[in-house]
Design a protein around this motif. Structure first.
Motif, short mmCIF file in Angstrom:
data_model
loop_
_atom_site.label_atom_id
_atom_site.label_comp_id
_atom_site.label_asym_id
_atom_site.label_seq_id
_atom_site.Cartn_x
_atom_site.Cartn_y
_atom_site.Cartn_z
N UNK A 47 -2.29 7.07 5.40
CA UNK A 47 -0.93 7.04 4.89
C UNK A 47 -0.26 5.75 5.34
N UNK A 48 0.03 4.89 4.41
CA UNK A 48 0.65 3.61 4.73
C UNK A 48 1.80 3.36 3.77
N UNK A 49 2.98 3.06 4.33
CA UNK A 49 4.18 2.79 3.54
C UNK A 49 4.59 1.35 3.78
N UNK A 50 4.77 0.60 2.70
CA UNK A 50 5.13 -0.80 2.81
C UNK A 50 6.57 -1.01 2.36
N UNK A 51 7.23 -1.99 2.98
CA UNK A 51 8.60 -2.34 2.60
C UNK A 51 8.64 -3.37 1.48
#
Length: 773
Positions: free
Chosen positions: A15-19
Motif C-alpha cells: 500500500x503506497x500513497x503518493x502526493x
C-alpha cells in the motif's frame, strides 16, 4: 503455509500513497528526450526550454490547477471539521457570538464543501490522478461522521435527522463511485483500493453512530421511548411504599440498565416492567457499595447527576412527573444544600451531550470487535502513509528547493514551481495529521468523559453484585480476562483521578454567568451598526431592538445560590412573590399594589426600575445588594433577550418592553448619565389613578418608598423579593427553549427549572394567588 503476519506485511508494504503524479517511469524524471537523476547540472548544460506556466504566484497556481484546489479544499474541510471537534462540545460554556456563529458556519458549510471537493476529484483527468486525492475523499467522509462533540447544531437538526441521514447516504455513494471509477488495479494497486474501501466502511460505521445518537435524542424516536420507561418506573416507585428518596441509601432513582431490562406493558395498569433481569443499577446500589476507596464521592455524585438527567427527560415529552408535589422530593433537594447546584450543573451537561453530541451512541463502550479491528487497521494505514509514503515524497522533492536550480527547470521536472511543491508537502502532511489526531484525541476524551465514569461505576457495581451472589466465574483465564477489560487497574486509577480533579477544581459545564440588562442605562441605545449589518446580510443576522444594550455578564456567586435556596426552603415549596410581611408593610403607603400587577412583565420591569434607582443612590457593598442588583439585571436580561423563558407570551413581553423604552426616552429627554436619569425619575409626580400610571412611573414611585427605609434593610428586603421572583419565574412548560440555551452558554434559569422539577415543583402558580401567598 503463509502466516497471517506475512499476509499483513505484504498488504502493508504494497500500500503506497503518493502526493504527486506518478508516471510510467516511476522514480525517473525526464527533461526533453533525456533523463535527470537528481545530480547537479553541469555548468555548460543548456537551459531547459521555456514554459508558459512557470508562475511562482501560489494563488495563480491554485486557481489554474485542480490538484492544488483539491489539496486546499481538503485542508479547509479538515480545519472546519477540526474546529467543530475542538469547540463543538465547548459551546455550552460560552456565550461568545463569534464562536457560536463560526461553529454554525463550519457546521453548515462542511457538507457542500465536501460534495464540491468530490466532484473536483472526479473531474481530474486520469493522467493527473494522484493517490492522495482518493485518500482525502474517504478521509473527509470519515471526518464528517467522526465529530463526537457535535452531532447536531440545534434541536431542529435533531428532529430532522432523516434529512441528515439522506445527506450522508448521498456522500457515501459519491465516494464509493469515486473509488470504483478512479482506482487503478494494476500490479499492487488493488491493495490501495482495499485500504480505501476499509476507510469507507469505517466512515459508514462512524456515521451510523451519529445517526443513532440523533434518533435517541429525537422526540419522535428514542427520546419518548426511553423517557416513558423512566416515567413508568417512577410511578410504580411512588405508588409503592418505597424508602425516602432524600436518603441516598434507599433512593431508587434509575442510573443505568433500564433500556435493556424492560418489558413493555401488557396488562393493567399498563406500565413498563423494569428490572426483571437484574441488569438495572439504582442510586442505592452505588451508595451502599462497600468499596469506599473506589467509589469516591465524586464518582457517586456523577452517577446521581446522571440519574437526575434521566428524570428530566420526561419534561421534553410531556410525560407525568410522579414526584410532583411530593414533600419528599422537596426534602431531597433541600438536603443537598448548595451542592444541589453542582449536581444540576453536571446533570445539564449530560442533557447537552444527549441532544447535541454522539455520546449516547458511544456508550455502553462495548463496541463490536470488528469495529475496533477496522479502526486499528485504518489508523495503522494512516500512520504508514504519513511516516513512510509522505516522508519519502518529502525527502525526494526537497532536492528541488536548491536556489541554484532555474525556476523553469524545476517546474518542468517536478510539475510545479518550488512554492507549489512546498504547498503540496505541507498541506498533505497537515491533513493526514488532522485526520489521525481527531480520531485519537476524541477516543481519549470519550474514554474519560462523565459518560465513561457512569458506565464504569455501574459495570463495577453489577460485577460486585454478581460475585456476591455467587455467580462470578473463577479461574485463571476468567481472572485474566477481567483484568484485561479493566486495563490492569490503570483505567480505574485514571477515572478516579479525572472525577476527583473535576470535583476539586469545580469544573464548570456551563458559562456560570448571569446576563445583565439595565433599562435605564440603555434606553437611549440604538444598534445602528448591528442593524445595518442585519440589512446587508438580508436578516441573516438578527436585528437588535431599540434600547437593547447588554451589560457585562456577572459571575454567579455562592451568595446568590444560597439566597435562592433559602427562599425555596422558607416557602416550603409554595412559590410566591414578595412573601416578606415587613416588605409589604413598608409599601402599604402606596395607593397601588406593587405585587398585583397585570403581568409578570410588569412586575419584572417595575421592580427592576426601582432596584436600579435604589442602587444608584448609594455605595453600599453588602451581599444583599449584590444579590438584589444581580438578579434584577438578570430578570431584565431574560425579558430583553430571552423572553421565551418567562411566563408571558414573548411577543407581548417584547411589545411592553418596547413601549417602556419609548416612554423612558420621552420622559428623560436627552439625559445621558444613569445618575441623572434616576434623579429625574424620582422627581416625577405620580398620577392619582393607578390605571393612568406607566411602568416607568410605577418603578420610580416604588423606589421613592423603598429609599425611606434604612439602606441595609432595604437591600435585605429587595434580595428576598428577587430570590422569590426568580424562583416564581423558573417553572415552565417550554422545555425546548432551555435545551436551545444549553448550546449557547446556558442560563441560570435552566438550572432553577431543573432544580424545581426534582423538588416536585412543576407548575407555576397563578400570579395573583402567588402575590397574596
Amino acid at each position: 503455509m503463509v502466516s497471517v503476519r506475512e499476509v499483513l506485511s505484504y498488504l502493508y508494504t504494497g500500500m503506497s500513497v503518493s502526493m504527486f503524479t506518478v508516471g510510467d517511469d516511476v522514480g525517473e524524471m525526464s527533461l526533453g528526450h533525456g533523463q535527470w537523476d537528481g545530480s547537479p547540472l553541469p555548468a555548460d548544460a543548456p537551459p531547459p526550454p521555456p514554459t508558459t506556466s512557470g508562475s511562482n504566484n501560489l494563488f495563480t497556481l491554485i486557481s489554474a490547477d485542480k490538484g492544488l484546489q483539491i489539496n486546499l479544499l481538503a485542508m479547509v474541510s479538515a480545519v472546519l471539521i477540526g474546529f467543530q471537534v475542538v469547540l463543538g462540545s465547548r459551546r455550552r460554556r460560552t456565550r461568545n457570538k463569534i464562536i457560536v456563529n463560526m461553529l454554525s458556519v463550519a457546521y453548515n458549510v462542511s457538507f457542500p464543501m465536501f460534495v464540491y471537493t468530490i466532484g473536483l476529484v472526479q473531474s481530474v483527468e486520469a493522467s493527473e490522478r494522484i493517490d492522495s486525492q482518493l485518500l482525502w475523499a474517504v478521509g473527509l467522509l470519515l471526518l464528517l461522521g467522526s465529530v463526537d462533540g457535535m452531532s447536531a447544531f440545534s434541536r431542529l437538526d435533531v428532529e430532522q435527522s432523516k434529512g441528515m441521514q439522506a445527506q450522508h447516504i448521498v456522500k457515501t455513494i459519491l465516494v464509493l463511485w469515486l473509488l470504483v471509477s478512479r482506482s487503478d488495479l494494476s500490479e499492487h494497486r488493488w491493495i490501495l483500493l482495499l485500504y480505501f474501501l476499509l476507510c469507507w466502511v469505517y466512515s459508514i460505521l462512524r456515521v451510523a453512530q451519529r445517526m443513532t445518537a440523533l434518533r435517541k435524542a429525537s422526540l419522535v424516536h428514542g427520546l419518548v421511548r426511553s423517557a416513558k420507561v423512566v416515567a413508568d418506573y417512577m410511578e410504580e416507585i411512588h405508588a409503592s411504599s418505597g424508602g425516602k428518596i432524600h436518603d441516598m441509601a434507599t433512593c431508587k432513582y434509575l442510573v443505568l440498565g433500564e433500556e435493556e431490562d424492560t418489558i413493555p406493558p401488557s396488562k393493567a395498569p399498563y406500565l413498563s416492567e423494569v428490572g426483571g433481569k437484574g441488569k438495572v443499577v439504582t442510586i442505592d446500589m452505588i451508595w451502599n457499595s462497600q468499596e469506599e476507596k473506589l467509589l469516591t464521592p465524586a464518582l457517586k455524585d456523577t452517577c446521581l447527576s446522571f440519574a437526575l438527567f434521566k428524570l428530566l427527560k420526561r419534561r421534553f415529552c410531556g410525560l407525568p412527573i410522579a414526584e410532583k408535589g411530593d414533600p419528599e422530593a422537596l426534602q431531597f433537594v433541600l438536603a443537598q444544600g448548595d451542592h444541589a447546584f453542582r449536581l444540576v450543573e453536571v446533570e445539564l451537561s449530560f442533557l447537552y451531550d444527549f441532544f447535541y453530541t454522539k455520546y449516547p451512541a458511544l456508550f455502553p463502550p462495548a463496541a463490536a470487535p470488528a469495529l475496533r479491528v477496522i479502526r486499528f487497521l485504518v489508523l495503522l494505514g494512516l500512520f504508514k502513509v504519513l511516516l513512510f509514503d509522505f516522508a519519502q515524497d518529502a525527502h525526494f522533492y526537497t532536492i528541488f528547493f536548491d536556489n541554484t536550480l532555474p525556476a523553469d527547470f524545476v517546474e518542468d521536472i517536478a510539475g510545479y514551481p518550488v512554492t507549489g511543491l512546498i504547498f503540496i508537502l505541507i498541506n498533505n502532511i497537515l491533513v493526514a495529521v488532522l485526520i489521525l489526531s481527531i480520531d485519537i484525541l476524541q477516543n481519549v476524551a470519550t474514554g474519560y468523559s462523565n459518560w465513561a465514569i457512569v458506565h464504569y461505576v455501574c459495570d463495577y457495581v453489577r460485577r460486585r453484585r454478581t460475585e456476591m451472589d455467587g455467580d462470578g466465574r473463577k479461574g485463571l483465564r476468567m481472572t485474566a480476562k477481567r483484568w484485561w477489560k479493566r486495563g490492569f487497574g490503570i483505567r480505574r486509577a485514571m477515572i478516579k483521578w479525572v472525577a476527583a480533579r473535576r470535583a476539586r477544581k469545580g469544573a464548570h459545564w456551563w458559562d456560570n454567568k448571569l446576563g445583565q440588562y439595565s433599562l435605564l442605562n440603555s434606553c437611549g441605545y440604538t444598534a445602528s451598526k448591528t442593524n445595518a449589518l442585519s440589512l446587508l446580510t438580508l436578516r441573516l443576522m438578527e436585528k437588535t431592538g431599540q434600547g437593547r444594550k447588554r451589560e457585562e455578564d456577572v459571575t454567579l456567586t455562592a451568595g446568590i445560590e444560597t439566597a435562592v435556596l433559602s427562599s425555596l426552603r422558607e416557602s416550603n415549596g409554595r412559590l410566591s412573590v414578595g412573601r416578606s410581611h415587613e416588605l409589604r408593610g413598608k409599601l402599604l403607603q402606596l395607593h397601588w399594589a406593587p405585587f398585583d400587577l397585570p403581568t409578570t412583565t410588569h412586575t419584572v420591569l417595575v421592580w427592576h426600575i426601582a432596584t436600579t434607582i435604589c442602587a444608584n443612590q448609594g455605595t453600599d457593598t453588602s451581599d444583599s445588594r449584590l444579590v438584589a442588583t444581580t438578579l434584577s439585571g438578570y430578570c431584565a436580561y431574560l425579558l430583553a433577550f430571552v423572553p421565551d423563558m418567562l411566563p408571558d407570551h414573548s411577543y407581548k413581553a417584547t411589545q411592553i418592553l418596547d413601549a417602556v423604552v419609548l416612554d423612558a426616552r420621552e420622559c428623560l429627554g436627552k439625559t445621558q448619565s444613569l445618575s441623572d436619569r434616576c434623579s429625574e425619575l424620582l422627581q416625577l409626580k405620580a398620577p392619582d389613578k393607578e390605571q393612568d400610571m406607566s411602568i416607568l412611573i410605577l418603578g420610580a414611585d416604588l423606589a421613592s418608598k423603598l429609599l425611606l427605609v434604612e439602606k441595609r434593610r432595604t437591600w435585605d428586603l429587595l434580595a428576598g423579593f428577587w430570590a422569590d421572583l426568580v424562583l416564581f419565574l423558573a417553572p415552565s412548560d417550554k422545555p425546548d427553549i432551555h435545551a436551545d440555551r444549553l448550546a449557547t452558554g446556558g442560563e441560570f434559569m435552566t438550572h432553577l427549572w431543573a432544580l424545581l422539577t426534582h423538588a416536585g415543583i412543576v407548575d407555576r402558580p397563578d400570579m395573583n394567588a402567588a402575590s397574596h401567598a
